[in-house]
Write a protein that holds these residues in place. Sequence first.
Motif, PDB file in Angstrom:
ATOM      1  N   GLN A 104       0.817  -1.210   0.000  1.00  0.00           N
ATOM      2  CA  GLN A 104       0.000   0.000   0.000  1.00  0.00           C
ATOM      3  C   GLN A 104       0.854   1.265   0.000  1.00  0.00           C
ATOM      4  O   GLN A 104       0.441   2.290  -0.533  1.00  0.00           O
ATOM      5  CB  GLN A 104      -0.933  -0.002   1.216  1.00  0.00           C
ATOM      6  N   LEU A 105       2.025   1.182   0.577  1.00  0.00           N
ATOM      7  CA  LEU A 105       2.895   2.353   0.664  1.00  0.00           C
ATOM      8  C   LEU A 105       3.808   2.501  -0.540  1.00  0.00           C
ATOM      9  O   LEU A 105       4.195   3.620  -0.888  1.00  0.00           O
ATOM     10  CB  LEU A 105       3.754   2.284   1.934  1.00  0.00           C
ATOM     11  N   VAL A 106       4.179   1.397  -1.161  1.00  0.00           N
ATOM     12  CA  VAL A 106       5.135   1.420  -2.271  1.00  0.00           C
ATOM     13  C   VAL A 106       4.571   0.627  -3.445  1.00  0.00           C
ATOM     14  O   VAL A 106       4.381  -0.588  -3.352  1.00  0.00           O
ATOM     15  CB  VAL A 106       6.498   0.828  -1.848  1.00  0.00           C
ATOM     16  N   LYS A 107       4.305   1.331  -4.510  1.00  0.00           N
ATOM     17  CA  LYS A 107       3.868   0.669  -5.736  1.00  0.00           C
ATOM     18  C   LYS A 107       4.912   0.896  -6.814  1.00  0.00           C
ATOM     19  O   LYS A 107       5.963   1.497  -6.549  1.00  0.00           O
ATOM     20  CB  LYS A 107       2.482   1.169  -6.149  1.00  0.00           C
ATOM     21  N   MET A 108       4.658   0.393  -8.015  1.00  0.00           N
ATOM     22  CA  MET A 108       5.660   0.413  -9.062  1.00  0.00           C
ATOM     23  C   MET A 108       5.189   1.190 -10.291  1.00  0.00           C
ATOM     24  O   MET A 108       4.030   1.094 -10.693  1.00  0.00           O
ATOM     25  CB  MET A 108       6.006  -1.023  -9.482  1.00  0.00           C
ATOM     26  N   GLU A 109       6.119   1.948 -10.844  1.00  0.00           N
ATOM     27  CA  GLU A 109       5.926   2.518 -12.176  1.00  0.00           C
ATOM     28  C   GLU A 109       6.730   1.623 -13.114  1.00  0.00           C
ATOM     29  O   GLU A 109       7.960   1.671 -13.125  1.00  0.00           O
ATOM     30  CB  GLU A 109       6.430   3.953 -12.238  1.00  0.00           C
ATOM     31  N   LEU A 110       6.033   0.788 -13.873  1.00  0.00           N
ATOM     32  CA  LEU A 110       6.739  -0.190 -14.699  1.00  0.00           C
ATOM     33  C   LEU A 110       7.142   0.429 -16.032  1.00  0.00           C
ATOM     34  O   LEU A 110       6.297   0.876 -16.809  1.00  0.00           O
ATOM     35  CB  LEU A 110       5.862  -1.417 -14.953  1.00  0.00           C
ATOM     36  N   ASP A 111       8.433   0.458 -16.271  1.00  0.00           N
ATOM     37  CA  ASP A 111       8.939   0.886 -17.568  1.00  0.00           C
ATOM     38  C   ASP A 111       8.930  -0.325 -18.483  1.00  0.00           C
ATOM     39  O   ASP A 111       9.698  -1.277 -18.292  1.00  0.00           O
ATOM     40  CB  ASP A 111      10.357   1.450 -17.421  1.00  0.00           C
ATOM     41  N   LEU A 112       8.022  -0.313 -19.451  1.00  0.00           N
ATOM     42  CA  LEU A 112       7.802  -1.490 -20.288  1.00  0.00           C
ATOM     43  C   LEU A 112       9.015  -1.823 -21.137  1.00  0.00           C
ATOM     44  O   LEU A 112       9.297  -2.999 -21.390  1.00  0.00           O
ATOM     45  CB  LEU A 112       6.568  -1.264 -21.169  1.00  0.00           C
ATOM     46  N   TYR A 113       9.738  -0.807 -21.581  1.00  0.00           N
ATOM     47  CA  TYR A 113      10.944  -1.045 -22.376  1.00  0.00           C
ATOM     48  C   TYR A 113      12.009  -1.748 -21.539  1.00  0.00           C
ATOM     49  O   TYR A 113      12.543  -2.791 -21.924  1.00  0.00           O
ATOM     50  CB  TYR A 113      11.488   0.277 -22.910  1.00  0.00           C
ATOM     51  N   PHE A 115      -1.693  -3.753 -22.770  1.00  0.00           N
ATOM     52  CA  PHE A 115      -2.843  -2.924 -22.409  1.00  0.00           C
ATOM     53  C   PHE A 115      -4.076  -3.773 -22.104  1.00  0.00           C
ATOM     54  O   PHE A 115      -4.939  -3.357 -21.319  1.00  0.00           O
ATOM     55  CB  PHE A 115      -3.149  -1.919 -23.518  1.00  0.00           C
ATOM     56  N   ALA A 116      -4.159  -4.949 -22.698  1.00  0.00           N
ATOM     57  CA  ALA A 116      -5.283  -5.834 -22.405  1.00  0.00           C
ATOM     58  C   ALA A 116      -5.256  -6.303 -20.950  1.00  0.00           C
ATOM     59  O   ALA A 116      -6.277  -6.747 -20.416  1.00  0.00           O
ATOM     60  CB  ALA A 116      -5.260  -7.035 -23.344  1.00  0.00           C
ATOM     61  N   ALA A 117      -4.093  -6.183 -20.298  1.00  0.00           N
ATOM     62  CA  ALA A 117      -3.939  -6.617 -18.906  1.00  0.00           C
ATOM     63  C   ALA A 117      -3.880  -5.434 -17.943  1.00  0.00           C
ATOM     64  O   ALA A 117      -3.475  -5.596 -16.785  1.00  0.00           O
ATOM     65  CB  ALA A 117      -2.673  -7.458 -18.767  1.00  0.00           C
ATOM     66  N   LYS A 118      -4.310  -4.253 -18.372  1.00  0.00           N
ATOM     67  CA  LYS A 118      -4.158  -3.064 -17.536  1.00  0.00           C
ATOM     68  C   LYS A 118      -4.979  -3.142 -16.248  1.00  0.00           C
ATOM     69  O   LYS A 118      -4.562  -2.610 -15.207  1.00  0.00           O
ATOM     70  CB  LYS A 118      -4.509  -1.806 -18.327  1.00  0.00           C
ATOM     71  N   ALA A 119      -6.143  -3.807 -16.296  1.00  0.00           N
ATOM     72  CA  ALA A 119      -6.950  -3.927 -15.084  1.00  0.00           C
ATOM     73  C   ALA A 119      -6.239  -4.777 -14.032  1.00  0.00           C
ATOM     74  O   ALA A 119      -6.241  -4.453 -12.842  1.00  0.00           O
ATOM     75  CB  ALA A 119      -8.319  -4.522 -15.416  1.00  0.00           C
ATOM     76  N   LYS A 120      -5.624  -5.864 -14.455  1.00  0.00           N
ATOM     77  CA  LYS A 120      -4.879  -6.723 -13.522  1.00  0.00           C
ATOM     78  C   LYS A 120      -3.694  -5.950 -12.933  1.00  0.00           C
ATOM     79  O   LYS A 120      -3.394  -6.074 -11.748  1.00  0.00           O
ATOM     80  CB  LYS A 120      -4.384  -7.974 -14.265  1.00  0.00           C
ATOM     81  N   ALA A 121      -3.052  -5.133 -13.760  1.00  0.00           N
ATOM     82  CA  ALA A 121      -1.911  -4.351 -13.289  1.00  0.00           C
ATOM     83  C   ALA A 121      -2.329  -3.281 -12.293  1.00  0.00           C
ATOM     84  O   ALA A 121      -1.551  -2.892 -11.426  1.00  0.00           O
ATOM     85  CB  ALA A 121      -1.202  -3.699 -14.476  1.00  0.00           C
ATOM     86  N   GLY A 122      -3.572  -2.801 -12.436  1.00  0.00           N
ATOM     87  CA  GLY A 122      -4.008  -1.663 -11.630  1.00  0.00           C
ATOM     88  C   GLY A 122      -3.578  -0.343 -12.239  1.00  0.00           C
ATOM     89  O   GLY A 122      -3.494   0.676 -11.541  1.00  0.00           O
ATOM     90  N   MET A 123      -3.335  -0.340 -13.556  1.00  0.00           N
ATOM     91  CA  MET A 123      -2.828   0.846 -14.225  1.00  0.00           C
ATOM     92  C   MET A 123      -3.830   1.999 -14.173  1.00  0.00           C
ATOM     93  O   MET A 123      -4.992   1.829 -14.503  1.00  0.00           O
ATOM     94  CB  MET A 123      -2.481   0.528 -15.680  1.00  0.00           C
ATOM     95  N   LYS A 124      -3.341   3.168 -13.760  1.00  0.00           N
ATOM     96  CA  LYS A 124      -4.142   4.381 -13.714  1.00  0.00           C
ATOM     97  C   LYS A 124      -3.733   5.362 -14.807  1.00  0.00           C
ATOM     98  O   LYS A 124      -4.581   5.983 -15.439  1.00  0.00           O
ATOM     99  CB  LYS A 124      -4.002   5.057 -12.342  1.00  0.00           C
ATOM    100  N   PRO A 133      -0.781  -8.422  -8.745  1.00  0.00           N
ATOM    101  CA  PRO A 133      -1.912  -7.626  -9.248  1.00  0.00           C
ATOM    102  C   PRO A 133      -2.121  -6.344  -8.455  1.00  0.00           C
ATOM    103  O   PRO A 133      -1.962  -6.332  -7.232  1.00  0.00           O
ATOM    104  CB  PRO A 133      -3.105  -8.586  -9.099  1.00  0.00           C
ATOM    105  N   GLY A 134      -2.425  -5.297  -9.184  1.00  0.00           N
ATOM    106  CA  GLY A 134      -2.701  -4.014  -8.560  1.00  0.00           C
ATOM    107  C   GLY A 134      -1.490  -3.231  -8.110  1.00  0.00           C
ATOM    108  O   GLY A 134      -1.621  -2.149  -7.527  1.00  0.00           O
ATOM    109  N   ARG A 135      -0.305  -3.727  -8.395  1.00  0.00           N
ATOM    110  CA  ARG A 135       0.925  -3.089  -7.874  1.00  0.00           C
ATOM    111  C   ARG A 135       1.529  -2.089  -8.868  1.00  0.00           C
ATOM    112  O   ARG A 135       2.504  -1.428  -8.549  1.00  0.00           O
ATOM    113  CB  ARG A 135       1.937  -4.202  -7.561  1.00  0.00           C
ATOM    114  N   PHE A 136       0.949  -1.960 -10.061  1.00  0.00           N
ATOM    115  CA  PHE A 136       1.584  -1.181 -11.121  1.00  0.00           C
ATOM    116  C   PHE A 136       0.656  -0.081 -11.650  1.00  0.00           C
ATOM    117  O   PHE A 136       0.167  -0.149 -12.781  1.00  0.00           O
ATOM    118  CB  PHE A 136       2.005  -2.104 -12.269  1.00  0.00           C
TER     119      PHE A 136
END
Length: 301
Positions: free
Chosen positions: A204-213, A263-272, A230-233
């Motif tokens: 909850q305190l630390v999430k990830m900004e995933l650089d896809l490259y 992008f099809a997995a953005k919900a699982k990632a928790g992408m905002k 799930p939900g960490r990115f």
Amino acid sequence: MHTRRSFLKTSALYSAGILAAPAIPSFLSAGPVIGLQLYTVRDFMAKDPKGTLAKVAQIGYNSLEGATYNDGKENFYGMDPKTFAGVLKNNGLVMRSCHYRLGEDSSGATLTNGEYKGTILHDWDKAVADAHSLGLQYMICAWLSPKERGGLDHYKKMAAEFNVAGEKCKKAGIQFCHHNHDFEFDPQSGKSGYEVLLSETDPQLVKMELDLYWATKAGKDPVKLFDAHPGRFPLWHLKDMDNTPKHSFTEVGSGTVDFKRIFAAKAKAGMKYFFVEQDQCPGSPFDSITKSITYIRQNLV
């Protein structure tokens, strides 16, 4: 570094609403939220930030991530939060997040009074207060210098520091994240530094900004990371990899990264939110970000 007493005082100000963040303005142009990491146009931001932001907005970007604050001056491209917020609003732009350094060494940070000011380890309270004033939703650890990486024990120490930084962000209504490169995925005794950061930090305190490259270059499948955590990115960096032995940066949609699958997995990632970032461009970065946004509009949003 600020004391616990000064932090508690600042936290009380947040709670009382004294340091109220400005209302996020409505976009001047309708359409999907498409972000740009300003590191892509860093040279232009250094010379003419106002003109550069106007051009970025004209191209069609409406969401931004800052690339600098902790340069020893503790401001946003030479402006205090109020002034910078006004420039953003005038262009219909929202700065959602900004990059910061850890602050263990001098790479990319200026030494002020014996400390690397405006970093996670030095004067973080002021950085959080300024971020809150600007209305940021995320504060990101941007990059670890070679001296700051170390072994797995050092990553564990860093995870503890991230938890502290994340707690301070939370009290200001901000989410703390870490932005990866490829080196975090290097195996060390059967485990990577990235795995340590994921397992040793509070989700909850630390999430990830995933650089896809960078994740792809390290041989990692972003979708499998989403499945495992799930939900960490909540944040992504969009940059593509060309089909050459060098695996160089290229415009989104021009390389080998399968963005449609991701992008099809953005919900699982928790992408905002996502931000286009191209570290190096073959010509004008404005041409590159125009090419990227055209592909994104036609294929991803």
